[in-house]
Design an enzyme around this catalytic site. Structure first.
Site, PDB file in Angstrom:
ATOM      1  N   ARG A  60      -8.664   0.017   9.944  1.00  0.00           N
ATOM      2  CA  ARG A  60      -8.847  -0.725   7.879  1.00  0.00           C
ATOM      3  C   ARG A  60      -8.129  -2.160   8.786  1.00  0.00           C
ATOM      4  O   ARG A  60      -7.806  -2.884   7.203  1.00  0.00           O
ATOM      5  CB  ARG A  60      -7.870   0.592   7.407  1.00  0.00           C
ATOM      6  CG  ARG A  60      -6.136  -0.047   7.888  1.00  0.00           C
ATOM      7  CD  ARG A  60      -5.640   0.874   7.410  1.00  0.00           C
ATOM      8  NE  ARG A  60      -4.199   1.438   7.143  1.00  0.00           N
ATOM      9  CZ  ARG A  60      -3.109   1.497   7.162  1.00  0.00           C
ATOM     10  NH1 ARG A  60      -3.786   3.458   7.952  1.00  0.00           N
ATOM     11  NH2 ARG A  60      -2.147   1.757   7.501  1.00  0.00           N
ATOM     12  N   ASN A  61      -8.129  -2.590   9.751  1.00  0.00           N
ATOM     13  CA  ASN A  61      -7.143  -4.070   9.372  1.00  0.00           C
ATOM     14  C   ASN A  61      -7.615  -4.922  10.770  1.00  0.00           C
ATOM     15  O   ASN A  61      -8.688  -4.976  11.236  1.00  0.00           O
ATOM     16  CB  ASN A  61      -5.512  -3.767  10.074  1.00  0.00           C
ATOM     17  CG  ASN A  61      -4.872  -3.626   9.013  1.00  0.00           C
ATOM     18  OD1 ASN A  61      -4.930  -4.716   8.234  1.00  0.00           O
ATOM     19  ND2 ASN A  61      -3.703  -3.473   8.856  1.00  0.00           N
TER      20      ASN A  61
END
Ligand SMILES: [Zn+2]
Length: 383
Positions: free
Chosen positions: A191-192
């Site tokens: 998610r990063n």
């Protein structure tokens, strides 16, 4: 051959193009229900087989089984509720067909099988392990309403999505894997933006399989995670500069983060199996947030599932830079003491970037860091 879809076959609930006009005409007489973004994305994921074997939103029976047994009623492992939540009782009845709209336009048809109230706190405790509103996933679940509608869906038309060029359906990734001759594929959830720890895990994947599928979440995330476009662009930079491009596929997963830690790790693995992955990487505190989950809860859950989910889970412990090893390592591969280790912290990286500083290069590649630094200078303008 890519991995078999979860439950045996890839669900396809997309109304064929030639039927669309007729269905829309019919749907003009149905009651309408406006969906929020998360629900509209889940409709597309159900319809295109990302959530196979699900064919619709969960009924009360399905939800209770998932929440308390981690299985669907037929015994197949499933760990995350997929719900159509509403703040109040809807006007329609069981057996009705409903036109699901997004931004006023009909996107899908729902065949209503169940209308029920949710015991929100009990479900939150079972799924997230807490009912604390400090938990961003729980907070969101509680705020979406205590009514739910279950039933199968048919997708009429996808929504306009700014990330659509970054999205692939399981039928498409499977074709790509086949075309590239990948028999084994490692799925990587993120998610990063990528730091050195992520890169270490991805290189492990590249060593053991024919291909690597990097599949960042392009849906709702808590506000201090990087926005989706920044994540995609940072990955493009990493892949094009450092990886063998013909052995990596990058595409987004358009669903909200739930931050459900171990249960979400299982969900993420199932979804990647549907995309055709044979392996899936689970690192430290996968899909976790704050201190709600132990660092290796997301490893242990795979050992206590009622049955196998049919994807090889690569469990990796904490990754760090070791001064003595002069490179990235984990406690499985480095014999040096804690003092030699520099742990990679996304929180620290973000904090430094936000203050206009370049984080240590042991944590993140300087070119990626400089790209992210520019992202901070865009914030406040429309990206
Ligand atoms: Zn070492």
């Amino acid at each position: 051959m890519a991995a078999e879809p979860y439950g045996g076959h890839l669900v396809n609930r997309v109304i064929p193009e030639r039927e669309r006009e007729r269905v829309l005409e019919e749907a003009s007489r149905f009651p309408r229900l406006e969906m929020d973004m998360d629900t509209a994305l889940d409709v597309e994921n159900i319809a295109t087989g990302v959530f196979s074997p699900l064919k619709g939103f969960m009924t009360k029976e399905e939800l209770e089984s998932v929440a308390h047994n981690m299985t669907l009623p037929d015994g197949l492992v499933w760990t995350i509720p997929i719900l159509l939540q509403l703040p109040q009782r809807p006007q329609f009845q069981k057996g009705d067909r409903v036109a699901l709209t997004f931004r006023g336009k009909v996107r899908a048809i729902l065949e209503v099988k169940d209308i029920y109230t949710l015991d929100l706190l009990t479900i939150a405790k079972a799924v997230w392990g807490t009912d604390s509103t400090e938990h961003p996933g729980v907070n969101k679940f509680l705020s979406r309403g205590e009514w739910a509608v279950g039933g199968e869906i048919w997708l009429v038309e996808k929504m306009e999505n700014p990330y659509s060029v970054w999205l692939l359906e399981p039928a498409e990734t499977r074709k790509i894997f086949q075309y590239r001759g990948w028999k084994t594929v490692v799925g990587f959830q993120t998610r990063n933006a990528p730091h050195r720890g992520h890169e270490y895990l991805q290189r492990l994947g590249l060593e053991i399989a024919d291909g690597l599928f990097i599949n960042p979440v392009l849906g709702w995330k808590k506000s201090d995670d990087f926005d989706s476009l920044t994540v995609i662009k940072a990955y493009q930079l990493l892949i094009n500069t450092y990886y063998p491009v013909d052995r990596v596929l990058l595409a987004g997963l358009a669903t909200a983060m739930r931050y459900a830690g171990p249960r979400e790790a299982v969900f993420h693995a199932i979804v990647r199996k549907n995309f055709g992955c044979t392996h899936f990487v689970v690192g430290r505190d996968h899909a976790g947030v704050g201190n709600f989950y132990g660092p290796y809860d997301a490893h242990r859950i795979f050992d206590r599932l009622p049955s196998s989910i049919g994807i090889e889970v690569i469990k990796v412990s904490d990754v760090f830079y070791c001064r003595k090893c002069e490179g990235m390592a984990s406690s499985k591969s480095c014999g040096h003491s804690e003092e030699e280790r520099i742990y990679v912290s996304m929180t620290k990286i973000r904090k430094m970037l936000a203050e206009g500083e370049l984080p240590p290069e042991e944590m993140i590649r300087p070119d990626i860091a400089r790209f992210l630094l520019r992202h901070y200078s865009y914030q406040g303008t429309s990206l």
